[in-house]
Design a protein around this motif. Structure first.
Motif, PDB file in Angstrom:
ATOM      1  N   ARG A 101       0.835  -1.217   0.000  1.00 38.25           N
ATOM      2  CA  ARG A 101       0.000   0.000   0.000  1.00 38.25           C
ATOM      3  C   ARG A 101       0.860   1.253   0.000  1.00 38.25           C
ATOM      4  O   ARG A 101       0.547   2.246  -0.670  1.00 38.25           O
ATOM      5  CB  ARG A 101      -0.965  -0.035   1.196  1.00 38.25           C
ATOM      6  CG  ARG A 101      -2.145  -0.968   0.911  1.00 38.25           C
ATOM      7  CD  ARG A 101      -2.839  -1.455   2.166  1.00 38.25           C
ATOM      8  NE  ARG A 101      -3.316  -0.394   3.033  1.00 38.25           N
ATOM      9  CZ  ARG A 101      -3.636  -0.582   4.314  1.00 38.25           C
ATOM     10  NH1 ARG A 101      -3.539  -1.774   4.854  1.00 38.25           N
ATOM     11  NH2 ARG A 101      -4.049   0.431   5.045  1.00 38.25           N
ATOM     12  N   VAL A 102       1.943   1.225   0.749  1.00 37.40           N
ATOM     13  CA  VAL A 102       2.859   2.377   0.766  1.00 37.40           C
ATOM     14  C   VAL A 102       3.442   2.586  -0.643  1.00 37.40           C
ATOM     15  O   VAL A 102       3.480   3.706  -1.167  1.00 37.40           O
ATOM     16  CB  VAL A 102       3.986   2.180   1.808  1.00 37.40           C
ATOM     17  CG1 VAL A 102       5.089   3.217   1.639  1.00 37.40           C
ATOM     18  CG2 VAL A 102       3.415   2.222   3.225  1.00 37.40           C
ATOM     19  N   CYS A 103       3.862   1.499  -1.249  1.00 31.61           N
ATOM     20  CA  CYS A 103       4.498   1.610  -2.574  1.00 31.61           C
ATOM     21  C   CYS A 103       3.496   2.044  -3.637  1.00 31.61           C
ATOM     22  O   CYS A 103       3.849   2.740  -4.594  1.00 31.61           O
ATOM     23  CB  CYS A 103       5.164   0.292  -2.955  1.00 31.61           C
ATOM     24  SG  CYS A 103       6.542  -0.091  -1.849  1.00 31.61           S
ATOM     25  N   ASP A 104       2.241   1.655  -3.447  1.00 31.66           N
ATOM     26  CA  ASP A 104       1.175   2.071  -4.369  1.00 31.66           C
ATOM     27  C   ASP A 104       0.996   3.589  -4.344  1.00 31.66           C
ATOM     28  O   ASP A 104       0.899   4.235  -5.385  1.00 31.66           O
ATOM     29  CB  ASP A 104      -0.126   1.424  -3.892  1.00 31.66           C
ATOM     30  CG  ASP A 104      -0.809   0.703  -5.009  1.00 31.66           C
ATOM     31  OD1 ASP A 104      -0.113   0.346  -5.971  1.00 31.66           O
ATOM     32  OD2 ASP A 104      -2.036   0.509  -4.903  1.00 31.66           O
ATOM     33  N   ILE A 105       0.986   4.131  -3.140  1.00 33.89           N
ATOM     34  CA  ILE A 105       0.825   5.584  -3.014  1.00 33.89           C
ATOM     35  C   ILE A 105       2.060   6.289  -3.561  1.00 33.89           C
ATOM     36  O   ILE A 105       1.961   7.303  -4.249  1.00 33.89           O
ATOM     37  CB  ILE A 105       0.543   5.981  -1.545  1.00 33.89           C
ATOM     38  CG1 ILE A 105      -0.826   5.434  -1.158  1.00 33.89           C
ATOM     39  CG2 ILE A 105       0.611   7.499  -1.350  1.00 33.89           C
ATOM     40  CD1 ILE A 105      -1.246   5.734   0.249  1.00 33.89           C
ATOM     41  N   ALA A 106       3.216   5.715  -3.269  1.00 32.21           N
ATOM     42  CA  ALA A 106       4.456   6.306  -3.801  1.00 32.21           C
ATOM     43  C   ALA A 106       4.384   6.360  -5.333  1.00 32.21           C
ATOM     44  O   ALA A 106       4.757   7.355  -5.958  1.00 32.21           O
ATOM     45  CB  ALA A 106       5.658   5.494  -3.345  1.00 32.21           C
ATOM     46  N   ARG A 107       3.894   5.284  -5.913  1.00 36.12           N
ATOM     47  CA  ARG A 107       3.802   5.244  -7.383  1.00 36.12           C
ATOM     48  C   ARG A 107       2.853   6.320  -7.904  1.00 36.12           C
ATOM     49  O   ARG A 107       3.150   7.004  -8.886  1.00 36.12           O
ATOM     50  CB  ARG A 107       3.323   3.860  -7.823  1.00 36.12           C
ATOM     51  CG  ARG A 107       3.502   3.638  -9.304  1.00 36.12           C
ATOM     52  CD  ARG A 107       2.978   2.287  -9.707  1.00 36.12           C
ATOM     53  NE  ARG A 107       1.528   2.280  -9.671  1.00 36.12           N
ATOM     54  CZ  ARG A 107       0.783   1.170  -9.662  1.00 36.12           C
ATOM     55  NH1 ARG A 107       1.348  -0.009  -9.664  1.00 36.12           N
ATOM     56  NH2 ARG A 107      -0.534   1.239  -9.652  1.00 36.12           N
ATOM     57  N   GLN A 108       1.752   6.488  -7.214  1.00 39.00           N
ATOM     58  CA  GLN A 108       0.819   7.544  -7.647  1.00 39.00           C
ATOM     59  C   GLN A 108       1.488   8.917  -7.577  1.00 39.00           C
ATOM     60  O   GLN A 108       1.093   9.845  -8.265  1.00 39.00           O
ATOM     61  CB  GLN A 108      -0.439   7.536  -6.776  1.00 39.00           C
ATOM     62  CG  GLN A 108      -1.374   6.368  -7.047  1.00 39.00           C
ATOM     63  CD  GLN A 108      -2.318   6.107  -5.883  1.00 39.00           C
ATOM     64  OE1 GLN A 108      -2.664   7.017  -5.135  1.00 39.00           O
ATOM     65  NE2 GLN A 108      -2.716   4.863  -5.704  1.00 39.00           N
ATOM     66  N   ASN A 109       2.503   9.026  -6.719  1.00 38.42           N
ATOM     67  CA  ASN A 109       3.201  10.310  -6.586  1.00 38.42           C
ATOM     68  C   ASN A 109       4.524  10.349  -7.350  1.00 38.42           C
ATOM     69  O   ASN A 109       5.363  11.212  -7.109  1.00 38.42           O
ATOM     70  CB  ASN A 109       3.420  10.623  -5.101  1.00 38.42           C
ATOM     71  CG  ASN A 109       2.102  10.925  -4.415  1.00 38.42           C
ATOM     72  OD1 ASN A 109       1.334  11.767  -4.882  1.00 38.42           O
ATOM     73  ND2 ASN A 109       1.799  10.201  -3.365  1.00 38.42           N
ATOM     74  N   GLY A 110       4.718   9.366  -8.228  1.00 39.14           N
ATOM     75  CA  GLY A 110       5.861   9.453  -9.135  1.00 39.14           C
ATOM     76  C   GLY A 110       7.128   8.742  -8.695  1.00 39.14           C
ATOM     77  O   GLY A 110       8.212   9.083  -9.147  1.00 39.14           O
ATOM     78  N   LEU A 111       6.978   7.724  -7.832  1.00 38.15           N
ATOM     79  CA  LEU A 111       8.163   6.976  -7.391  1.00 38.15           C
ATOM     80  C   LEU A 111       7.884   5.477  -7.498  1.00 38.15           C
ATOM     81  O   LEU A 111       6.889   4.986  -6.976  1.00 38.15           O
ATOM     82  CB  LEU A 111       8.481   7.314  -5.921  1.00 38.15           C
ATOM     83  CG  LEU A 111       9.560   6.458  -5.256  1.00 38.15           C
ATOM     84  CD1 LEU A 111      10.945   6.727  -5.866  1.00 38.15           C
ATOM     85  CD2 LEU A 111       9.597   6.725  -3.741  1.00 38.15           C
ATOM     86  N   LEU A 112       8.789   4.753  -8.174  1.00 39.52           N
ATOM     87  CA  LEU A 112       8.649   3.297  -8.256  1.00 39.52           C
ATOM     88  C   LEU A 112       9.547   2.640  -7.215  1.00 39.52           C
ATOM     89  O   LEU A 112      10.766   2.829  -7.226  1.00 39.52           O
ATOM     90  CB  LEU A 112       9.062   2.797  -9.646  1.00 39.52           C
ATOM     91  CG  LEU A 112       8.168   3.192 -10.820  1.00 39.52           C
ATOM     92  CD1 LEU A 112       8.771   2.690 -12.131  1.00 39.52           C
ATOM     93  CD2 LEU A 112       6.741   2.668 -10.657  1.00 39.52           C
ATOM     94  N   ILE A 113       8.923   1.896  -6.295  1.00 36.69           N
ATOM     95  CA  ILE A 113       9.668   1.092  -5.320  1.00 36.69           C
ATOM     96  C   ILE A 113       8.894  -0.200  -5.111  1.00 36.69           C
ATOM     97  O   ILE A 113       7.714  -0.278  -5.456  1.00 36.69           O
ATOM     98  CB  ILE A 113       9.875   1.818  -3.951  1.00 36.69           C
ATOM     99  CG1 ILE A 113       8.566   2.450  -3.460  1.00 36.69           C
ATOM    100  CG2 ILE A 113      10.986   2.845  -4.040  1.00 36.69           C
ATOM    101  CD1 ILE A 113       8.660   3.062  -2.075  1.00 36.69           C
ATOM    102  N   ARG A 114       9.562  -1.217  -4.578  1.00 34.77           N
ATOM    103  CA  ARG A 114       8.895  -2.497  -4.300  1.00 34.77           C
ATOM    104  C   ARG A 114       9.207  -2.907  -2.872  1.00 34.77           C
ATOM    105  O   ARG A 114      10.359  -2.846  -2.452  1.00 34.77           O
ATOM    106  CB  ARG A 114       9.438  -3.565  -5.250  1.00 34.77           C
ATOM    107  CG  ARG A 114       8.386  -4.260  -6.079  1.00 34.77           C
ATOM    108  CD  ARG A 114       8.992  -5.356  -6.906  1.00 34.77           C
ATOM    109  NE  ARG A 114       8.536  -6.668  -6.441  1.00 34.77           N
ATOM    110  CZ  ARG A 114       7.375  -7.225  -6.761  1.00 34.77           C
ATOM    111  NH1 ARG A 114       6.559  -6.590  -7.573  1.00 34.77           N
ATOM    112  NH2 ARG A 114       7.015  -8.398  -6.304  1.00 34.77           N
ATOM    113  N   PRO A 115       8.192  -3.313  -2.120  1.00 38.35           N
ATOM    114  CA  PRO A 115       8.457  -3.673  -0.714  1.00 38.35           C
ATOM    115  C   PRO A 115       8.923  -5.115  -0.581  1.00 38.35           C
ATOM    116  O   PRO A 115       8.742  -5.924  -1.496  1.00 38.35           O
ATOM    117  CB  PRO A 115       7.071  -3.532  -0.081  1.00 38.35           C
ATOM    118  CG  PRO A 115       6.137  -3.964  -1.179  1.00 38.35           C
ATOM    119  CD  PRO A 115       6.773  -3.522  -2.486  1.00 38.35           C
ATOM    120  N   LEU A 116       9.508  -5.417   0.553  1.00 35.85           N
ATOM    121  CA  LEU A 116       9.727  -6.807   0.947  1.00 35.85           C
ATOM    122  C   LEU A 116       8.792  -7.031   2.130  1.00 35.85           C
ATOM    123  O   LEU A 116       9.117  -6.661   3.252  1.00 35.85           O
ATOM    124  CB  LEU A 116      11.187  -7.033   1.342  1.00 35.85           C
ATOM    125  CG  LEU A 116      12.203  -6.865   0.208  1.00 35.85           C
ATOM    126  CD1 LEU A 116      13.617  -6.757   0.753  1.00 35.85           C
ATOM    127  CD2 LEU A 116      12.101  -7.991  -0.807  1.00 35.85           C
TER     128      LEU A 116
END
Ligand code: PMP
Length: 455
Positions: free
Chosen positions: A403-418
């Motif tokens: 969920r954190v990474c999803d919001i980050a993506r909506q704000n222009g950042l690609l990351i993937r959690p472990l």
């Protein structure tokens, strides 16, 4: 590309492409991000959205995307030949790259065996270690077992999974795997020995395990300094060195899996350098080609290599190979990547970015659901917990990291959690301003998900 074409692409993506490590039932419900191009530390999708590549396209990008020197090297090689096999033949970039790798690698690693992914580099190391003991000068046929750390990750092929320790990835496959021995992973935040005070009892646990099983151990395999996919466990200083010394003392080979940590990720070219460790076998992948092409390598000492020499009929040959082993395009990309490290003084410049990242990460400790902030070189991890005092993790099914990474993506950042750990591993080409921007996005995404607002 018009709207209909985009829609069609996304439809095929949802209905035909099977994505790795992805629950496709969820994926099919979500709007896919289809990357169309990249530039520097940014990627752009077919809808024109631009994203900072905060995870280096799965931990492999080094100098950024569309790097002129690497692009050119690949095009130049393409003008000559795209592929020719190393089975019985050789090619120019594969030879040149082998020489370069030997020069850069910890001392004693003199032989280079190519493959095409991190997992194959590991499979090769396992088979080499096994075969070494069967046919070295004083063969020890009982040395067939492997020791690994709990929560270790070395790839997804069956051999690599056998020495993997991540229960939720690996448990199901147990009946398919060879049995291996596990020693407890050192993990200061959740240490089962010292509970954070780091009295180094984990070192003793490793020593006991090695001493007990040495007679049947072919090798110990470790991810040096940082256990990546298991959750970015950062080992206490001295652990790798101790592991290497114990291997030496008890006649066990050491395999360093630097697929994720290699090529500058921990601040030095290889993590092993940080503790002056020279393994018997070294696995490389990911950043080797700057994140451009699938190429991997397993480096071995002469001691190991020599055990494979003999008359043709002795059958000491290393019976292993892959179609694309030593692919010239990949090797050309790797040579250009390594050259750029030198011409740009990449590692020297990286040091101040590492320090800047450390400074800027400090504020995450004020967030009440960030239990641990850890960093080694240009790898940062934020472990989210539902209760700080008890270090209680969020339930797996809450998908808090996702969920954190999803919001980050909506704000222009690609990351993937472990799972519950947010991982930040941008390309080294990122600027300090871009680091700040990345951290701002992550900070507010964590606040939004864990505290329900972004204030
Ligand atoms: N070893 C380590 C330490 C890794 O982190 C990975 C990939 N994340 C692998 C091996 C496997 O590499 P690949 O995905 O290229 O097979």
């Amino acid at each position: 590309m018009n709207a209909e074409q985009k829609h069609h692409l996304k439809h095929i993506d949802r209905t035909v492409v099977w994505h790795p490590f992805t629950q496709m039932q969820d994926y099919a419900r979500e709007e896919p991000v289809v990357i169309a191009r990249g530039e520097g530390v940014y990627l752009e999708d077919i809808d024109g959205n631009r994203y900072l590549d905060g995870f280096s396209s799965m931990w492999c990008n080094v100098h950024g995307h569309r790097v002129a020197e690497i692009d050119r090297a690949i095009c130049n090689q393409l003008d000559r030949v795209a592929h020719s096999t190393l089975l019985g033949l050789s090619n120019i970039p594969a030879i040149q790259l082998a020489a370069k790798l030997v020069q850069l690698a910890p001392s004693g690693l003199e032989r280079v065996f190519y493959s095409d992914s991190g997992a194959t580099a590991v499979e090769i190391a396992l088979k080499m270690a096994f075969q070494y003991w069967q046919q070295c000068e004083n063969p020890r046929s009982q040395k067939t077992a492997f020791l690994h750390l709990t929560e270790s990750y070395h790839g997804d092929t069956v051999g690599a999974v056998s020495i993997g320790g991540i229960a939720h990835f690996h448990r199901l496959y147990r009946p398919l795997l060879f049995s291996a021995i596990a020693a407890p992973a050192p993990h200061p935040y959740r240490c089962e020995h010292c509970r954070g005070s780091c009295d180094k009892t984990c070192f003793d646990a490793l020593e006991q395990t090695i001493a007990e099983h040495a007679h049947r151990l072919a090798a110990l395999i470790v991810e040096p300094l940082v256990q990546g996919a298991g959750g970015m466990f950062m080992h206490p200083p001295g652990y790798l060195k101790r592991a290497a010394d114990l291997c030496r003392k008890h006649g066990v080979l050491l395999i360093a899996d630097e697929v994720a940590t290699g090529f500058g990720r921990t601040g030095t070219m290889f993590a092993c350098e940080r503790e002056s460790v020279a393994p018997d076998l070294l696995c490389l992948g990911k950043g080797l080609t700057g994140g451009y092409l699938p190429l991997a390598a397993t480096l071995a000492t002469d001691e190991i290599y020599n055990a494979f020499l003999g008359d043709y009929a002795d059958m000491k040959t290393f019976f292993h190979g892959h179609t694309y082993t030593g692919n010239p395009l990949g090797c050309a990309a790797a040579l250009a990547t390594l050259e750029k490290f030198e011409t740009d003084r990449t590692l020297e410049k990286l040091q101040s970015k590492i320090a800047h990242l450390a400074d800027q990460l400090a504020r995450f400790r004020t967030l009440k659901h960030v239990g641990d902030v850890r960093q080694t070189g240009f790898i940062a991890a934020l472990e989210l917990i539902s209760n700080r005092a008890s270090k209680t993790p969020y339930p797996f099914e809450d998908r808090i990291g996702h969920r954190v990474c999803d919001i980050a993506r909506q704000n222009g950042l690609l990351i993937r959690p472990l799972v519950n750990t947010i991982v930040l591993m941008p390309p080294y080409a990122i600027s300090k301003r871009e680091i700040d921007h990345m951290l701002d996005i992550v900070f507010s995404a964590i606040q939004t998900v864990t505290e329900g607002d972004a204030q």
